[in-house]
Write a protein that holds these residues in place. Structure first.
Motif, PDB file in Angstrom:
ATOM      1  N   LYS A 174      25.404  85.958 -15.848  1.00 35.47           N
ATOM      2  CA  LYS A 174      26.555  86.804 -15.536  1.00 35.47           C
ATOM      3  C   LYS A 174      26.204  87.706 -14.367  1.00 35.47           C
ATOM      4  N   GLU A 231      28.214  90.651 -11.531  1.00 37.41           N
ATOM      5  CA  GLU A 231      29.398  91.473 -11.281  1.00 37.41           C
ATOM      6  C   GLU A 231      29.701  91.463  -9.795  1.00 37.41           C
ATOM      7  N   ARG A 280      32.218  93.129  -6.787  1.00 40.03           N
ATOM      8  CA  ARG A 280      33.157  94.190  -6.409  1.00 40.03           C
ATOM      9  C   ARG A 280      33.660  93.900  -5.000  1.00 40.03           C
ATOM     10  N   ARG A 329      40.099  93.145  -1.943  1.00 36.99           N
ATOM     11  CA  ARG A 329      40.471  93.342  -3.351  1.00 36.99           C
ATOM     12  C   ARG A 329      41.668  92.489  -3.758  1.00 36.99           C
ATOM     13  N   PHE A 389      41.425  89.386  -6.184  1.00 38.35           N
ATOM     14  CA  PHE A 389      41.331  89.525  -7.640  1.00 38.35           C
ATOM     15  C   PHE A 389      42.656  90.078  -8.162  1.00 38.35           C
ATOM     16  N   SER A 400      42.396  94.383 -12.096  1.00 35.69           N
ATOM     17  CA  SER A 400      40.928  94.370 -12.099  1.00 35.69           C
ATOM     18  C   SER A 400      40.345  95.480 -11.228  1.00 35.69           C
ATOM     19  N   VAL A 442      37.145  94.544  -9.289  1.00 40.53           N
ATOM     20  CA  VAL A 442      35.888  94.276  -9.988  1.00 40.53           C
ATOM     21  C   VAL A 442      36.090  93.112 -10.948  1.00 40.53           C
ATOM     22  N   LYS A 443      35.152  92.172 -10.903  1.00 39.87           N
ATOM     23  CA  LYS A 443      35.269  91.018 -11.784  1.00 39.87           C
ATOM     24  C   LYS A 443      33.871  90.527 -12.155  1.00 39.87           C
ATOM     25  N   GLU A 444      33.727  90.122 -13.398  1.00 36.53           N
ATOM     26  CA  GLU A 444      32.470  89.533 -13.841  1.00 36.53           C
ATOM     27  C   GLU A 444      32.607  88.018 -13.784  1.00 36.53           C
ATOM     28  N   PHE A 445      31.589  87.368 -13.258  1.00 36.92           N
ATOM     29  CA  PHE A 445      31.564  85.918 -13.171  1.00 36.92           C
ATOM     30  C   PHE A 445      30.414  85.383 -13.998  1.00 36.92           C
ATOM     31  N   ILE A 454      35.034  82.770  -4.248  1.00 32.95           N
ATOM     32  CA  ILE A 454      36.053  83.804  -4.029  1.00 32.95           C
ATOM     33  C   ILE A 454      37.096  83.293  -3.044  1.00 32.95           C
TER      34      ILE A 454
END
Length: 83
Positions: free
Chosen positions: A6, A8, A10, A16, A19, A23, A26-29, A44
């Protein structure tokens, strides 16, 4: 077999918009071990590698082939202008 890690991500300024609005950039992958910054930029989508500024864990990163590790925090900034 590669494990999943995982990270993170930003995004700042106009990036931005890639996303969902809620969010707040900010997104967790969850990606496969061995995933690079270059792979992340592809994921992305449509980011100009020649102008984007990337920070990995708070430090400027210019090597897009650098492999990501679990818990890494990646920040992407568009080019900055000013007077």
């Amino acid at each position: 077999m590669a494990e999943k890690i995982k990270i993170e991500v930003r995004l700042f300024a106009n990036l931005r918009e890639r996303f969902p609005k809620e969010s707040r950039g900010v997104k967790e992958f969850e990606v496969l071990e061995g995933f690079s910054i270059d792979d992340l930029v592809d994921l992305i989508g449509e980011i100009d590698r020649s102008t984007v500024i990337i920070l990995k864990n708070g430090r400027r990163e210019k090597d897009f082939e650098k492999k990501l590790k679990a818990g890494d925090r990646i920040a992407l900034f568009p080019p900055v202008g000013g007077g």
